[in-house]
Design an enzyme around this catalytic site. Structure first.
Site, PDB file in Angstrom:
ATOM      1  N   GLY A  86       0.822  -1.217   0.000  1.00 58.72           N
ATOM      2  CA  GLY A  86       0.000   0.000   0.000  1.00 58.72           C
ATOM      3  C   GLY A  86       0.852   1.261   0.000  1.00 58.72           C
ATOM      4  N   ASN A 117       0.763  -2.515   5.373  1.00 61.92           N
ATOM      5  CA  ASN A 117       0.024  -1.250   5.470  1.00 61.92           C
ATOM      6  C   ASN A 117      -1.195  -1.195   4.547  1.00 61.92           C
ATOM      7  OD1 ASN A 117      -0.194   1.938   5.580  1.00 61.92           O
ATOM      8  ND2 ASN A 117       0.142   1.396   3.433  1.00 61.92           N
ATOM      9  N   SER A 132      -5.858  -0.402  13.830  1.00 56.46           N
ATOM     10  CA  SER A 132      -6.552   0.885  13.806  1.00 56.46           C
ATOM     11  C   SER A 132      -7.168   1.161  15.178  1.00 56.46           C
ATOM     12  CB  SER A 132      -7.671   0.851  12.766  1.00 56.46           C
ATOM     13  OG  SER A 132      -8.519   1.976  12.912  1.00 56.46           O
ATOM     14  N   TYR A 186     -14.604  -3.256   8.827  1.00 59.83           N
ATOM     15  CA  TYR A 186     -13.275  -2.648   8.952  1.00 59.83           C
ATOM     16  C   TYR A 186     -12.727  -2.868  10.364  1.00 59.83           C
ATOM     17  CZ  TYR A 186      -9.665   1.000   9.056  1.00 59.83           C
ATOM     18  OH  TYR A 186      -8.483   1.684   9.205  1.00 59.83           O
ATOM     19  N   ALA A 187     -13.537  -2.575  11.375  1.00 56.38           N
ATOM     20  CA  ALA A 187     -13.095  -2.738  12.768  1.00 56.38           C
ATOM     21  C   ALA A 187     -12.736  -4.195  13.050  1.00 56.38           C
ATOM     22  CB  ALA A 187     -14.192  -2.263  13.721  1.00 56.38           C
ATOM     23  N   ILE A 203      -5.930   9.981  10.696  1.00 60.87           N
ATOM     24  CA  ILE A 203      -4.739  10.449   9.988  1.00 60.87           C
ATOM     25  C   ILE A 203      -5.201  11.060   8.671  1.00 60.87           C
ATOM     26  CG2 ILE A 203      -2.456   9.823   9.130  1.00 60.87           C
ATOM     27  CD1 ILE A 203      -2.873   9.210  12.171  1.00 60.87           C
TER      28      ILE A 203
HETATM   29  N1  LIG Z   1      -5.840   7.195   7.586  1.00 61.90           N
HETATM   30  C1  LIG Z   1      -6.291   6.825   8.784  1.00 61.90           C
HETATM   31  O1  LIG Z   1      -6.899   7.614   9.538  1.00 61.90           O
HETATM   32  C2  LIG Z   1      -6.066   5.441   9.274  1.00 61.90           C
HETATM   33  C3  LIG Z   1      -6.455   5.130  10.593  1.00 61.90           C
HETATM   34  C4  LIG Z   1      -6.222   3.847  11.074  1.00 61.90           C
HETATM   35  C5  LIG Z   1      -5.650   2.882  10.249  1.00 61.90           C
HETATM   36  N2  LIG Z   1      -5.307   3.212   8.967  1.00 61.90           N
HETATM   37  C6  LIG Z   1      -4.729   2.157   8.139  1.00 61.90           C
HETATM   38  O2  LIG Z   1      -3.512   2.614   7.589  1.00 61.90           O
HETATM   39  C7  LIG Z   1      -3.316   1.982   6.321  1.00 61.90           C
HETATM   40  C8  LIG Z   1      -3.034   3.057   5.262  1.00 61.90           C
HETATM   41  O3  LIG Z   1      -4.136   3.927   5.208  1.00 61.90           O
HETATM   42  P1  LIG Z   1      -4.140   5.262   4.314  1.00 61.90           P
HETATM   43  O4  LIG Z   1      -4.964   6.251   5.045  1.00 61.90           O
HETATM   44  O5  LIG Z   1      -2.751   5.610   3.886  1.00 61.90           O
HETATM   45  O6  LIG Z   1      -5.000   4.762   3.056  1.00 61.90           O
HETATM   46  P2  LIG Z   1      -4.814   5.035   1.479  1.00 61.90           P
HETATM   47  O7  LIG Z   1      -6.111   4.672   0.872  1.00 61.90           O
HETATM   48  O8  LIG Z   1      -4.226   6.380   1.230  1.00 61.90           O
HETATM   49  O9  LIG Z   1      -3.706   3.951   1.073  1.00 61.90           O
HETATM   50  C9  LIG Z   1      -4.014   2.578   1.016  1.00 61.90           C
HETATM   51  C10 LIG Z   1      -3.184   1.971  -0.091  1.00 61.90           C
HETATM   52  O10 LIG Z   1      -3.493   0.557  -0.133  1.00 61.90           O
HETATM   53  C11 LIG Z   1      -3.616   0.188  -1.480  1.00 61.90           C
HETATM   54  N3  LIG Z   1      -4.486  -0.963  -1.636  1.00 61.90           N
HETATM   55  C12 LIG Z   1      -5.812  -1.031  -1.339  1.00 61.90           C
HETATM   56  N4  LIG Z   1      -6.298  -2.229  -1.711  1.00 61.90           N
HETATM   57  C13 LIG Z   1      -5.263  -2.930  -2.228  1.00 61.90           C
HETATM   58  C14 LIG Z   1      -5.151  -4.218  -2.797  1.00 61.90           C
HETATM   59  N5  LIG Z   1      -6.218  -5.031  -2.945  1.00 61.90           N
HETATM   60  N6  LIG Z   1      -3.943  -4.637  -3.241  1.00 61.90           N
HETATM   61  C15 LIG Z   1      -2.874  -3.809  -3.146  1.00 61.90           C
HETATM   62  N7  LIG Z   1      -2.925  -2.570  -2.632  1.00 61.90           N
HETATM   63  C16 LIG Z   1      -4.114  -2.141  -2.184  1.00 61.90           C
HETATM   64  C17 LIG Z   1      -4.231   1.398  -2.168  1.00 61.90           C
HETATM   65  O11 LIG Z   1      -4.022   1.370  -3.580  1.00 61.90           O
HETATM   66  C18 LIG Z   1      -3.518   2.551  -1.470  1.00 61.90           C
HETATM   67  O12 LIG Z   1      -2.339   2.931  -2.154  1.00 61.90           O
HETATM   68  C19 LIG Z   1      -4.566   1.155   6.055  1.00 61.90           C
HETATM   69  O13 LIG Z   1      -4.345  -0.184   6.440  1.00 61.90           O
HETATM   70  C20 LIG Z   1      -5.589   1.815   6.953  1.00 61.90           C
HETATM   71  O14 LIG Z   1      -6.638   0.932   7.296  1.00 61.90           O
HETATM   72  C21 LIG Z   1      -5.498   4.459   8.467  1.00 61.90           C
END
Ligand SMILES: NC(=O)c1ccc[n+]([C@@H]2O[C@H](COP(=O)([O-])OP(=O)(O)OC[C@H]3O[C@@H](n4cnc5c(N)ncnc54)[C@H](O)[C@@H]3O)[C@@H](O)[C@H]2O)c1
Length: 246
Positions: A14, A86, A139, A153-154, A186
């Site tokens: 990711g 990630n 998360s 998701y949770a 975030i």
């Molecule tokens: N942003 C937040 O507030 C937050 C909070 C808690 C947890 N998270 C976790 O952090 C991680 C990153 O989140 P983010 O905010 O950067 O999200 P984002 O959507 O910006 O990035 C996620 C990335 O994962 C890739 N992805 C999704 N499905 C995929 C698949 N099937 N195969 C390959 N790649 C895939 C997407 O293309 C993207 O580049 C995630 O696991 C998210 O659940 C984020």
């Protein structure tokens, strides 16, 4: 004190997205050779370009593709020392009735099954080398119950805590640490889209009075991947500005 990851390698899934890109760049700036695996190949290429890293296009919802991606990264980097699970789907929905079985499956496949498969493929070579770092993205939704995020998701993020702690026990005797991060809110693209013009309202509920930035999370990843964290395993590290204190 500088954190030096010279001679180490890292696979970041990711890494075309907000947090993953910050993690990949931070690890590379500390000296690690990086591979980024993402559905968005062009985005992965953009992330690694300044560091001559490796970009791998993949769909981690497909278990065969997830296993192939792990093996490709292992071959291309000559061994993965640091695995950052990630990649994830952030899904918003209202109540249990808003969750469909299709959505449940898709979210669990990407958020939980794919990390299991990547760990399965990479733990054995880490054991053989007698070192390794695995960081899984849970998360705050798993810690405190989801606020906006969907039930599926949770649940996927809660499952990652079980995966983390179980593998911490399995990997410990081989010098491998396995930890999880639990980010709060975030400010990446999917979150900004949800928050819209209500950022001040969200910030008011956070003791540190601001949304997190991707770099706040990448800093924690750098620490956990570094020699400074060699005696830390099986933890779930909250990165949420004090919004939830478990
Ligand atoms: N942003 C937040 O507030 C937050 C909070 C808690 C947890 N998270 C976790 O952090 C991680 C990153 O989140 P983010 O905010 O950067 O999200 P984002 O959507 O910006 O990035 C996620 C990335 O994962 C890739 N992805 C999704 N499905 C995929 C698949 N099937 N195969 C390959 N790649 C895939 C997407 O293309 C993207 O580049 C995630 O696991 C998210 O659940 C984020």
């Amino acid at each position: 004190m500088n954190i030096d990851l010279d001679g180490m390698t890292a696979l970041i899934t990711g890494g075309a997205g907000g947090i993953g890109r910050a993690c990949a760049r931070t690890l590379a700036e500390a000296g690690a050779r990086i591979a980024v695996a993402d559905l968005n190949l062009a985005g992965a290429q953009e992330t690694v370009a300044p560091f001559q890293g490796i970009a791998l296009g993949c769909d981690l919802a497909d278990p065969e593709d997830a296993a192939r991606t792990a093996r490709n990264a292992e071959d291309a980097l000559g061994g993965v020392d640091i695995l950052i699970n990630n990649a994830g789907l952030i899904v918003y929905c209202d109540g249990i009735q808003g969750v469909t079985v299709d959505s449940w499956d898709k979210v669990l496949d990407v958020n939980l099954r794919a990390p299991y498969i990547l760990c399965r493929e990479l733990l054995a070579p880490m054991k053989a080398r007698g070192r390794g770092r695995i960081i899984n993205f849970s998360s705050m939704a798993a810690r405190s119950g989801a606020i906006d995020a969907g039930l599926q998701y949770a649940c996927s993020k809660a499952g990652l805590i079980g995966l983390t702690r179980t593998l911490a026990k399995e990997g410990g005797p081989y010098g491998i640490t396995v930890n999880a991060l639990a980010p709060g809110i975030i400010a990446t693209d999917p979150v900004r889209a949800k928050v819209g013009d209500r950022e001040a309202d969200y910030a008011a509920r956070i003791p540190l009075r601001r949304l997190g930035q991707a770099q706040d999370v990448a800093n924690a990843v750098l620490f956990l991947a570094s020699p400074l964290a060699s005696y830390i395993t099986g933890v779930v590290l909250d990165i949420n500005g004090g919004m939830y204190m478990g």
